[in-house]
Design an enzyme around this catalytic site. Sequence first.
Site, PDB file in Angstrom:
ATOM      1  N   LEU A  37       4.858  -9.891 -16.123  1.00  0.00           N
ATOM      2  CA  LEU A  37       5.490 -11.175 -16.444  1.00  0.00           C
ATOM      3  C   LEU A  37       6.991 -11.168 -16.187  1.00  0.00           C
ATOM      4  O   LEU A  37       7.745 -11.880 -16.863  1.00  0.00           O
ATOM      5  CB  LEU A  37       5.215 -11.500 -17.926  1.00  0.00           C
ATOM      6  CG  LEU A  37       3.737 -11.636 -18.298  1.00  0.00           C
ATOM      7  CD1 LEU A  37       3.553 -11.578 -19.810  1.00  0.00           C
ATOM      8  CD2 LEU A  37       3.181 -12.947 -17.736  1.00  0.00           C
ATOM      9  N   GLY A  81       0.828  -1.203   0.000  1.00  0.00           N
ATOM     10  CA  GLY A  81       0.000   0.000   0.000  1.00  0.00           C
ATOM     11  C   GLY A  81       0.859   1.248   0.000  1.00  0.00           C
ATOM     12  O   GLY A  81       0.703   2.146  -0.845  1.00  0.00           O
ATOM     13  N   GLY A  99       8.085  -8.938 -19.542  1.00  0.00           N
ATOM     14  CA  GLY A  99       7.332  -7.703 -19.736  1.00  0.00           C
ATOM     15  C   GLY A  99       5.945  -7.749 -19.120  1.00  0.00           C
ATOM     16  O   GLY A  99       5.756  -8.256 -18.018  1.00  0.00           O
ATOM     17  N   ASN A 106       0.446 -10.671 -11.036  1.00  0.00           N
ATOM     18  CA  ASN A 106       1.637 -11.257 -11.658  1.00  0.00           C
ATOM     19  C   ASN A 106       1.308 -12.719 -11.973  1.00  0.00           C
ATOM     20  O   ASN A 106       0.172 -13.168 -11.762  1.00  0.00           O
ATOM     21  CB  ASN A 106       2.880 -11.081 -10.773  1.00  0.00           C
ATOM     22  CG  ASN A 106       2.743 -11.791  -9.435  1.00  0.00           C
ATOM     23  OD1 ASN A 106       1.894 -12.681  -9.266  1.00  0.00           O
ATOM     24  ND2 ASN A 106       3.561 -11.419  -8.481  1.00  0.00           N
ATOM     25  N   GLY A 132       6.515  -4.397  -8.871  1.00  0.00           N
ATOM     26  CA  GLY A 132       5.090  -4.438  -9.198  1.00  0.00           C
ATOM     27  C   GLY A 132       4.351  -3.222  -8.652  1.00  0.00           C
ATOM     28  O   GLY A 132       3.473  -2.664  -9.321  1.00  0.00           O
ATOM     29  N   ASP A 133       4.706  -2.807  -7.444  1.00  0.00           N
ATOM     30  CA  ASP A 133       4.053  -1.624  -6.839  1.00  0.00           C
ATOM     31  C   ASP A 133       4.354  -0.380  -7.665  1.00  0.00           C
ATOM     32  O   ASP A 133       3.479   0.471  -7.887  1.00  0.00           O
ATOM     33  CB  ASP A 133       4.556  -1.410  -5.405  1.00  0.00           C
ATOM     34  CG  ASP A 133       4.285  -2.605  -4.511  1.00  0.00           C
ATOM     35  OD1 ASP A 133       3.304  -3.329  -4.773  1.00  0.00           O
ATOM     36  OD2 ASP A 133       5.055  -2.817  -3.556  1.00  0.00           O
TER      37      ASP A 133
HETATM   38  O1  RIB Z   1       5.711  -5.351  -2.776  1.00  0.00           O
HETATM   39  C1  RIB Z   1       6.775  -5.171  -1.890  1.00  0.00           C
HETATM   40  C2  RIB Z   1       6.265  -5.017  -0.487  1.00  0.00           C
HETATM   41  O2  RIB Z   1       5.621  -6.217  -0.101  1.00  0.00           O
HETATM   42  C3  RIB Z   1       7.333  -4.782   0.550  1.00  0.00           C
HETATM   43  O3  RIB Z   1       7.615  -3.432   0.728  1.00  0.00           O
HETATM   44  C4  RIB Z   1       6.780  -5.500   1.775  1.00  0.00           C
HETATM   45  O4  RIB Z   1       6.504  -4.655   2.841  1.00  0.00           O
HETATM   46  C5  RIB Z   1       5.541  -6.246   1.303  1.00  0.00           C
HETATM   47  O5  RIB Z   1       4.380  -5.609   1.632  1.00  0.00           O
END
Ligand code: RIB
Length: 296
Positions: A211, A40, A215, A178, A241-242
């Site tokens: 992926l 988050g 990609g 993913n 990914g975040d």
């Molecule tokens: O996506 C990475 C995150 O996953 C890390 O920062 C960790 O805290 C977990 O939530």
Amino acid sequence: MKILNFGSINYDHVYTVPYIVRPGETLESTSVQEFIGGKGFNQSIALSRAGVPVYHAGAVGLDGGNALDALSDNGVDIGYIAKTETQTGKAIIQVSEDGQNSIILSGGANQCISIGQIDRTLENFTRGDILLLQNEISNVGYIIKKAHDIGMKVFLNPSPYHESLSDHLCKVDLLFINEVEGMQITGSNDPDLILDKISSQYPDMRIVLTLGPDGVAYRHGAQTHRHGIFKGSVIDTTAAGDTFTGHFIGAQIRGEHVTEALKQASAASSLAISASGAYPSIPTIAEVMRRVEGDW
Ligand code: RIB
């Protein structure tokens, strides 16, 4: 239109190891570092660095001051974050020499998100606003249902995936997964089959399937778009990914076509994995555009 990210905040304890430890094995790390993280938190920082104003809702413990300061310093609104007696969430992260990671969570305050907090927060949002969620906090199903009833658009990164989320996928407008989550949702590890299965079950849903080195693939109805990776050094894939999620949403909110949004988000991820730690490595939109234009 406002964006609310109802998501986790963690303190990440990152152990650098030659390889991910095997069952029964004891392994010496080469370094230990602490970063602020949580899917988050990382996604709010990525959205904000993508130039999009974001409200973060969630919970920290009395030890959560640093995390709140980091969000604020990055322009994220922290007015909907509760402070609890329970400690801020933690993650133990192993990062191997080739940049891969494995993560163990201890939810802490993230699991103290109450129905009351959710109701009070969502009162401030309305039809057409965006709700972004991951699956590291309590009552995610309730948040999806309530936001959907209000008419908010629901964007979900169902990580870590749990079977109980399947009842709520029909209310999701944009899904970020993913291959692991794709496999958990569909039982298939073939990217095309993952997209086919989810898309045929939820025809209106937009799906972003990352992926790794292959990609990303995007599906909306009959439309499919793909983008390859931007090549570069791989130091730490944590939060790739975040970063992708925040910059993809950011680009779309700025009015970019999906193909451009995929390009910018891919560039952002390539920058995120070229440095250690989740949060420090998330790039700004200016850095992303330099990468897209080939200057970096
Ligand atoms: O996506 C990475 C995150 O996953 C890390 O920062 C960790 O805290 C977990 O939530």
